[in-house]
Design a protein around this motif. Sequence first.
Motif, short mmCIF file in Angstrom:
data_model
loop_
_atom_site.label_atom_id
_atom_site.label_comp_id
_atom_site.label_asym_id
_atom_site.label_seq_id
_atom_site.Cartn_x
_atom_site.Cartn_y
_atom_site.Cartn_z
N PHE A 35 15.29 -60.33 8.80
CA PHE A 35 16.49 -60.14 9.63
C PHE A 35 16.89 -58.67 9.71
O PHE A 35 16.75 -57.93 8.74
N CYS A 36 17.45 -58.26 10.86
CA CYS A 36 17.89 -56.87 11.04
C CYS A 36 18.98 -56.55 10.01
O CYS A 36 19.75 -57.44 9.64
N CYS A 39 22.50 -58.35 10.01
CA CYS A 39 22.50 -59.62 10.74
C CYS A 39 23.15 -60.72 9.90
O CYS A 39 22.91 -60.82 8.70
N LEU A 41 22.48 -63.67 9.65
CA LEU A 41 21.59 -64.71 9.15
C LEU A 41 21.41 -64.65 7.63
O LEU A 41 21.21 -65.67 6.97
N ASN A 140 24.02 -67.00 18.52
CA ASN A 140 24.17 -65.54 18.71
C ASN A 140 24.17 -65.20 20.19
O ASN A 140 24.00 -64.06 20.57
N GLY A 144 17.27 -64.06 20.37
CA GLY A 144 17.20 -62.84 19.57
C GLY A 144 15.77 -62.37 19.36
O GLY A 144 15.42 -61.22 19.68
N VAL A 220 22.62 -58.12 17.05
CA VAL A 220 22.78 -56.71 17.45
C VAL A 220 22.31 -56.45 18.88
O VAL A 220 22.87 -55.62 19.59
S1 SF4 Z 1 19.34 -62.54 15.41
FE1 SF4 Z 1 19.45 -60.47 16.29
S2 SF4 Z 1 20.34 -59.25 14.64
FE2 SF4 Z 1 19.58 -61.11 13.70
S3 SF4 Z 1 17.48 -60.67 13.07
FE3 SF4 Z 1 17.35 -61.54 15.10
S4 SF4 Z 1 17.30 -59.78 16.51
FE4 SF4 Z 1 18.09 -59.07 14.52
#
Ligand code: SF4
Length: 294
Positions: A35-36, A39, A41, A140, A144, A220
């Motif tokens: 995960f970024c 984030c 998650l 979200n 993503g 994001v």
């Molecule tokens: S949901 Fe968005 S912020 Fe979270 S890991 Fe995936 S791309 Fe990154």
Amino acid sequence: MSERFRLKEFSKIALASQYEGLESVIRIDRMPHIFCPGCGLGIVLKGLAEAILKSGIPVEKHVGVSGIGCTGRLPGYLRIDAYHVTHGRAIPFAIGLKLANPALEVTVVGGDGDIVTIGGNHFIHAARRNHDINVVIVNNFIYGMTGGQYGATTPVGSLTTTSPYGHLEYSFNIPLLAYASGATFIARWTPLHYAQMVDAFLQMFEHKGFAVVEIVAPCVLYGERNQFPSYTDMLKYFRDRCIIDHEADLRRIGISLEKTEPLVLGNFYKARKKTYEEMYRELVEKISRGGGRE
Ligand code: SF4
Ligand SMILES: Cc1ncc(C[n+]2csc(CCOP(=O)(O)OP(=O)(O)O)c2C)c(N)n1
């Protein structure tokens, strides 16, 4: 030791310390997760792990199922049996597991794209039949993992990679969709409401029937295009608009980008209704006792 290796080792230790006390349910050996940074998650992962530990249901009875997407990677970090299946198809897979072994506590964890966009038809029919499974939807607002395309939950007017001039479609209101389709436990929280989120997961595990917990956790990629410089800015924006109303009229809790509109959270609905699995077992018993057609 190369710089890259050193950084990986460092984030492994940093992430492991975030999940201290949860090592029996989180696969620390798989850190760092994908995960970024920032984030939501990661917080959902921690919340689910804590709820699994507190549930009183043996860990070996918990099973996770997910389709594809960032959210879909989440069950893979839990120290439970987990199945990673085709995009949009986690719900039918989970139904099969539950029918084959009703003693399992089966939880689907997926993104809004996975569950209510490509998997939308499975979602409404599983709710209609009141299958005894849990569905955690991390909403979200976009796809993503594949770069931020719009989906069925993208608020009208949003900027995404596939709606650079503003999204024209109205979005699903997940709690209302779940209610109208027949779900019997419905809640919505954000990662900023950690204690309430864990409590909702615990109620979901306890509940007999189709349980839906929506976690609003913007990505994001969505934020950057919609003028939120960072993930925390986005969460703050949502936090400032959050109101908790367990009795909310579900028709009025759709999510909009309008700054004046509240984001309504709560444990909205709980009802006891025979599950598909209960009716199925009753029918099998009746037939095996020589009953059947009248
Ligand atoms: S949901 Fe968005 S912020 Fe979270 S890991 Fe995936 S791309 Fe990154
Ligand atoms: C049948 C199919 N269609 C499309 C894809 C490409 N794909 C992979 S992940 C994804 C989107 C995931 O979005 P979401 O479920 O909302 O999860 P997020 O990544 O936002 O958590 C898509 C479209 C795929 N893998 N399989």
